[in-house]
Enzyme design. Structure first.
Site, short mmCIF file in Angstrom:
data_model
loop_
_atom_site.label_atom_id
_atom_site.label_comp_id
_atom_site.label_asym_id
_atom_site.label_seq_id
_atom_site.Cartn_x
_atom_site.Cartn_y
_atom_site.Cartn_z
N TYR A 89 -1.79 -0.42 11.05
CA TYR A 89 -1.93 -1.12 9.75
C TYR A 89 -0.75 -0.80 8.85
O TYR A 89 -0.09 -1.70 8.32
CB TYR A 89 -3.24 -0.70 9.07
CG TYR A 89 -3.27 -1.00 7.59
CD1 TYR A 89 -3.34 -2.33 7.13
CD2 TYR A 89 -3.19 0.01 6.63
CE1 TYR A 89 -3.34 -2.62 5.77
CE2 TYR A 89 -3.20 -0.27 5.27
CZ TYR A 89 -3.27 -1.59 4.84
OH TYR A 89 -3.27 -1.87 3.49
N LYS A 146 2.23 -3.31 7.36
CA LYS A 146 2.49 -3.50 5.93
C LYS A 146 3.94 -3.11 5.60
O LYS A 146 4.61 -3.76 4.79
CB LYS A 146 1.52 -2.67 5.07
CG LYS A 146 0.07 -3.12 5.13
CD LYS A 146 -0.19 -4.49 4.54
CE LYS A 146 -0.02 -4.53 3.04
NZ LYS A 146 -0.42 -5.89 2.49
N THR A 152 0.82 -1.21 0.00
CA THR A 152 0.00 0.00 0.00
C THR A 152 0.85 1.26 0.00
O THR A 152 2.01 1.24 0.46
CB THR A 152 -0.90 -0.01 1.26
OG1 THR A 152 -1.52 1.26 1.41
CG2 THR A 152 -0.09 -0.29 2.52
N ASP A 153 0.26 2.37 -0.44
CA ASP A 153 0.96 3.65 -0.36
C ASP A 153 1.02 4.18 1.08
O ASP A 153 1.78 5.11 1.37
CB ASP A 153 0.31 4.69 -1.29
CG ASP A 153 -1.17 4.95 -1.00
OD1 ASP A 153 -1.72 4.35 -0.06
OD2 ASP A 153 -1.78 5.77 -1.72
N GLU A 154 0.23 3.58 1.98
CA GLU A 154 0.21 4.08 3.36
C GLU A 154 1.54 3.88 4.07
O GLU A 154 1.81 4.52 5.09
CB GLU A 154 -0.91 3.41 4.17
CG GLU A 154 -2.27 3.68 3.58
CD GLU A 154 -3.41 3.58 4.58
OE1 GLU A 154 -3.16 3.52 5.79
OE2 GLU A 154 -4.56 3.57 4.13
P1 NAD Z 1 -9.70 -7.33 2.40
O1 NAD Z 1 -9.67 -7.05 3.87
O2 NAD Z 1 -10.94 -7.05 1.64
O3 NAD Z 1 -9.34 -8.86 2.14
C1 NAD Z 1 -8.31 -9.52 2.83
C2 NAD Z 1 -8.47 -11.02 2.59
O4 NAD Z 1 -7.39 -11.69 3.25
C3 NAD Z 1 -9.77 -11.60 3.17
O5 NAD Z 1 -10.35 -12.49 2.24
C4 NAD Z 1 -9.30 -12.36 4.41
O6 NAD Z 1 -10.14 -13.46 4.74
C5 NAD Z 1 -7.92 -12.80 3.98
N1 NAD Z 1 -7.02 -13.06 5.12
C6 NAD Z 1 -6.84 -12.27 6.22
N2 NAD Z 1 -5.94 -12.84 7.04
C7 NAD Z 1 -5.52 -13.99 6.43
C8 NAD Z 1 -4.58 -15.00 6.77
N3 NAD Z 1 -3.88 -14.94 7.91
N4 NAD Z 1 -4.40 -16.03 5.92
C9 NAD Z 1 -5.11 -16.11 4.77
N5 NAD Z 1 -6.02 -15.19 4.40
C10 NAD Z 1 -6.22 -14.14 5.22
O7 NAD Z 1 -8.45 -6.54 1.78
P2 NAD Z 1 -8.29 -5.85 0.35
O8 NAD Z 1 -8.80 -4.46 0.43
O9 NAD Z 1 -8.77 -6.77 -0.68
O10 NAD Z 1 -6.70 -5.75 0.30
C11 NAD Z 1 -5.93 -6.81 -0.25
C12 NAD Z 1 -4.46 -6.44 -0.13
O11 NAD Z 1 -4.20 -5.24 -0.86
C13 NAD Z 1 -3.99 -6.18 1.29
O12 NAD Z 1 -2.71 -6.71 1.43
C14 NAD Z 1 -3.97 -4.66 1.40
O13 NAD Z 1 -3.00 -4.25 2.35
C15 NAD Z 1 -3.58 -4.28 -0.01
N6 NAD Z 1 -4.05 -2.97 -0.47
C16 NAD Z 1 -5.36 -2.64 -0.38
C17 NAD Z 1 -5.81 -1.40 -0.88
C18 NAD Z 1 -7.25 -1.00 -0.81
O14 NAD Z 1 -7.57 0.15 -1.13
N7 NAD Z 1 -8.17 -1.87 -0.44
C19 NAD Z 1 -4.88 -0.52 -1.45
C20 NAD Z 1 -3.53 -0.90 -1.51
C21 NAD Z 1 -3.14 -2.13 -1.04
O1 DAU Z 2 -4.17 3.96 0.49
C1 DAU Z 2 -4.38 2.57 0.42
C2 DAU Z 2 -5.21 2.12 1.59
O2 DAU Z 2 -6.54 2.58 1.34
C3 DAU Z 2 -5.20 0.60 1.79
O3 DAU Z 2 -3.90 0.20 2.12
C4 DAU Z 2 -6.16 0.19 2.90
O4 DAU Z 2 -6.21 -1.22 3.00
C5 DAU Z 2 -7.54 0.73 2.55
O5 DAU Z 2 -8.45 0.42 3.60
C6 DAU Z 2 -7.49 2.24 2.33
O6 DAU Z 2 -7.18 2.93 3.55
P1 DAU Z 2 -7.93 4.29 3.96
O7 DAU Z 2 -7.77 4.51 5.41
O8 DAU Z 2 -7.55 5.40 3.05
O9 DAU Z 2 -9.45 3.85 3.58
P2 DAU Z 2 -10.84 4.09 4.32
O10 DAU Z 2 -11.90 3.64 3.36
O11 DAU Z 2 -10.86 3.53 5.68
O12 DAU Z 2 -10.91 5.67 4.41
C7 DAU Z 2 -10.79 6.50 3.27
C8 DAU Z 2 -10.83 7.95 3.74
O13 DAU Z 2 -12.16 8.23 4.21
C9 DAU Z 2 -9.91 8.24 4.91
O14 DAU Z 2 -9.42 9.56 4.78
C10 DAU Z 2 -10.83 8.14 6.13
C11 DAU Z 2 -12.16 8.62 5.59
N1 DAU Z 2 -13.37 8.01 6.19
C12 DAU Z 2 -13.45 6.68 6.27
C13 DAU Z 2 -14.57 6.07 6.80
C14 DAU Z 2 -14.68 4.57 6.93
C15 DAU Z 2 -14.41 8.84 6.58
O15 DAU Z 2 -14.34 10.06 6.48
N2 DAU Z 2 -15.53 8.25 7.10
C16 DAU Z 2 -15.65 6.89 7.24
O16 DAU Z 2 -16.71 6.42 7.74
#
Ligand code: NAD
Ligand code: DAU
Length: 374
Positions: free
Chosen positions: A170, A174, A145-147
């Site tokens: 988190y 990562k 992630t970019d975080e």
């Molecule tokens: P998600 O939470 O929707 O899905 C995570 C999946 O991993 C789930 O199916 C869960 O059951 C499985 N899991 C959790 N712990 C596990 C374990 N110990 N063994 C096997 N499976 C396990 O997450 P997502 O949003 O799909 O993100 C997927 C990946 O991409 C993550 O690594 C996250 O850090 C990264 N990522 C997400 C975003 C985003 O915006 N969602 C952006 C950048 C990177």
């Molecule tokens: O940048 C990549 C990341 O993006 C991934 O690594 C994470 O897995 C993914 O969850 C996401 O993280 P964020 O914290 O950016 O996502 P979230 O949807 O939780 O929040 C997006 C923005 O919205 C953040 O600035 C917080 C804000 N927010 C979020 C929620 C849930 C609100 O204002 N209200 C809310 O109820």
């Protein structure tokens, strides 16, 4: 043999494939390029086997319920299926939950990634003795992630050269995983590739995240909780574009390198929620009239809330051929339409422990300091 082998014999182990991005990846990948896909997922609250209904009867797809931290299980899967590449999505992914309970993030994101790397290292070492070509072709793609780079000021964007400065449990977990992946390449020669991506959106996203939470709350005429002033900026990327970038990194990425992936679509949270409300006003007008925007409600800020993320994906564009193919307008329209058409999925996924309550406020002691800008 090219990276990760010829398509006729390429076998993928996808971890976390029943989550949001993993689902999209599994549903859009295997038919095209791979002989077999094995999905390993622990099915935590965020994993949903029903997401994979589209490949349930596919003889070339196998689902295994299990933990990436179970090294013996991973070792058995790698050997039995003669895996040619691992794509590691499995993670605890929600920042708010990492504030409430960081332990699971340490266990899965750090220890789990370590165990996965160890299993892969042993497997490739074994292959090297019997089949040097297959050993050379093996890839370990780590989805990050970019975080991990922390928070930006008003200008600039993260690149592969940005220093690590994670601000939430988190992000720190990562970052630790990224460092382990890097170390396994430099120390053991494991052919790793890491992608650091910005915020994804699209179908199948668990409704604790901003976009689906806003859609579902709006449809029930509930307040739309905006943390703080709502001027935090995220760089939005449609999930299918991210999955395409991962496939490109898998086949064209240079081992040991990292690739920053983003949508070139920066919006403040208020702007994004405004766009969602406008789409809902058009596609599912509010009973009793008025706009869904009237439901916007500012709430206490997230502790340590990063102000701005943005990615400069120039390297991925140049070296992998990555291109964003879904504009934010197009991607949001598809996403809102998907949630409108899949209300039973939403109801089922929020019928257990999670009821769209506010998460991430259970910090002990004095209020967390505001995030320092880069
Ligand atoms: P998600 O939470 O929707 O899905 C995570 C999946 O991993 C789930 O199916 C869960 O059951 C499985 N899991 C959790 N712990 C596990 C374990 N110990 N063994 C096997 N499976 C396990 O997450 P997502 O949003 O799909 O993100 C997927 C990946 O991409 C993550 O690594 C996250 O850090 C990264 N990522 C997400 C975003 C985003 O915006 N969602 C952006 C950048 C990177
Ligand atoms: O940048 C990549 C990341 O993006 C991934 O690594 C994470 O897995 C993914 O969850 C996401 O993280 P964020 O914290 O950016 O996502 P979230 O949807 O939780 O929040 C997006 C923005 O919205 C953040 O600035 C917080 C804000 N927010 C979020 C929620 C849930 C609100 O204002 N209200 C809310 O109820």
């Amino acid at each position: 043999m090219g990276p990760a082998g010829e398509s006729s014999e390429r076998v993928l182990l996808v971890t976390g494939g029943a989550g949001f991005i993993g689902t999209s990846f599994v549903l859009t990948t295997r038919a095209a390029d791979f002989a077999k896909v094995v999905t390993l997922d622990k099915l935590t609250y965020a994993g949903n086997l029903a997401n994979l209904a589209g490949v349930a009867h596919d003889a070339e797809h196998l689902f295994v319920e299990g933990d990436i931290a179970d090294r013996a299980l991973v070792a058995a899967l790698l050997a039995e299926h003669k895996v040619t590449a691992v794509v590691n999505f499995a993670a605890e992914s929600h920042v708010d939950r990492s504030i409430d309970a960081p332990g699971a993030f340490i266990q899965t994101n750090i220890v789990g990634t370590f165990e996965l790397l160890e299993a892969a290292r042993a497997y490739v070492a074994g292959l090297a003795a019997s089949d040097a070509d297959r050993a050379r072709a093996f890839r370990f793609l780590h989805v990050s992630t970019d975080e991990v780079f922390g928070s930006l000021g008003d200008t600039g964007a993260f690149t592969e050269a940005s220093p690590y400065a994670p601000n939430s449990p988190y992000a720190a977990s990562k970052a630790a995983a990224d460092h382990l992946v890097r170390a396994y390449h430099h120390t053991y020669g494991l052919a790793t590739v890491t992608t650091n991506c910005s915020n994804n959106y699209g179908p199948f996203q668990f409704p604790e995240k901003l976009l689906p939470l806003m859609i579902l709350n709006a449809l029930e005429d509930k307040p739309l909780p905006i943390y703080g002033d709502g001027l935090n900026v995220r760089d939005w990327l449609f999930v299918e574009d991210h999955c395409e970038a991962i496939r490109m990194a898998l086949t064209r990425g240079t081992p040991g390198e990292t690739y920053a992936i983003g949508g070139r679509s920066e919006r403040t949270n208020l702007e994004l929620v405004g766009l969602i409300c406008a789409l809902l006003d058009e596609l599912s007008p509010r009973h009793g009239g008025g706009s869904y925007r009237d439901l916007v409600h500012h709430v206490k800020d997230r502790p340590g809330h990063d102000r701005r993320y943005a990615i400069d994906p120039s390297r991925a564009e140049r070296e992998l051929g990555f291109r964003v193919t879904h504009s934010l307008e197009d991607g949001l329209r598809r996403t809102v339409a998907w949630y409108l058409a899949n209300r039973p999925w939403c109801a089922a996924i929020t019928s257990g422990n999670y009821r769209r309550e506010r998460l991430g406020l259970s910090v002990d002691g004095p209020a967390a300091p505001a995030t320092k800008k880069a």
